[in-house]
Design a protein around this motif. Sequence first.
Motif, PDB file in Angstrom:
ATOM      1  N   ILE A   1      32.458 -17.792  17.858  1.00 27.51           N
ATOM      2  CA  ILE A   1      33.252 -16.671  17.129  1.00 27.51           C
ATOM      3  C   ILE A   1      33.914 -17.454  15.833  1.00 27.51           C
ATOM      4  O   ILE A   1      33.958 -16.785  14.871  1.00 27.51           O
ATOM      5  N   GLU A   2      34.275 -18.581  16.034  1.00 23.45           N
ATOM      6  CA  GLU A   2      34.783 -19.428  14.827  1.00 23.45           C
ATOM      7  C   GLU A   2      33.782 -19.725  13.687  1.00 23.45           C
ATOM      8  O   GLU A   2      34.034 -19.652  12.476  1.00 23.45           O
TER       9      GLU A   2
ATOM     10  N   VAL B   1      33.847 -19.733  21.871  1.00 23.87           N
ATOM     11  CA  VAL B   1      34.859 -19.957  20.933  1.00 23.87           C
ATOM     12  C   VAL B   1      34.050 -20.185  19.802  1.00 23.87           C
ATOM     13  O   VAL B   1      34.292 -19.734  18.710  1.00 23.87           O
TER      14      VAL B   1
ATOM     15  N   TYR C   1      32.789 -10.643  23.094  1.00 25.40           N
ATOM     16  CA  TYR C   1      33.529 -10.089  24.233  1.00 25.40           C
ATOM     17  C   TYR C   1      32.451  -9.505  24.996  1.00 25.40           C
ATOM     18  O   TYR C   1      32.334  -9.645  26.329  1.00 25.40           O
TER      19      TYR C   1
ATOM     20  N   ARG D   1      32.738 -10.378  15.283  1.00 27.75           N
ATOM     21  CA  ARG D   1      31.836 -11.397  16.156  1.00 27.75           C
ATOM     22  C   ARG D   1      32.525 -11.422  17.583  1.00 27.75           C
ATOM     23  O   ARG D   1      32.051 -11.624  18.552  1.00 27.75           O
ATOM     24  N   THR D   2      33.971 -11.287  17.205  1.00 24.94           N
ATOM     25  CA  THR D   2      34.736 -11.441  18.377  1.00 24.94           C
ATOM     26  C   THR D   2      34.656 -10.116  19.449  1.00 24.94           C
ATOM     27  O   THR D   2      34.311 -10.592  20.667  1.00 24.94           O
TER      28      THR D   2
END
Length: 216
Positions: free
Chosen positions: A52-53, A49, A15, A10-11
């Motif tokens: 992603i989390e 953020v 990105y 996912r990061t």
Amino acid sequence: MEELWTIIYRTIIVYFFLLVVLRMMGKREIGQLSVLDFVISIMIAELAVVSIEDIHVSYTKAFTPIIVLSLLQILLAVWSLKSDRMRHILDGKPTFLIKDGKIDEKAMKQQRYNFDDLLMQIRQKDIKDVSDVEFAILEPSGELSVFEKKEEAEEVPYPLPFIIDGHIQWDKLKMAGKDELWLRRELHKTGIDHVRMVSYCALREDGVLYIDEKND
């Protein structure tokens, strides 16, 4: 372990998604960010953020608010290009903190700018004392533009823009002791009949009027 790989995946997706979004929003140096750009950048960073989390949030729900914010920023940026009033609302206007060698305490108070800030910024420009400053202009970006006094003090800080994006800058014209009739005559000499045909026009220190016409 599977959750860790999901976060990594996912990061990477977020990105590259943000790269595309930020390229769409246009290029601007960090120091040149307007208040609007700064706020939207913070909001996008927070949303990125979260996307992603929280691996249980779908990409559609995660990316939708980011897309909305980027479209809002693009819309307002285009609007500010067409409207001086909107540009001043979003970006603000330059403010003279020192003019003709005199500190404007009222302007400093309006900008919540104290003397410690002023002196520090002047020292960073390699100027020893505020008495050596002819003009100090607080730009919309927050940067302080400083013009030193010379042996023969200049009446205005050059170059002095008379036309920006087809709009006459009346305060700058008045500062130079010129009027609209003079400006239009100078434009006519170069074959320009209308102010709106000019992208940028400024009076240089050597007295030459620099004119850049808009592209067709």
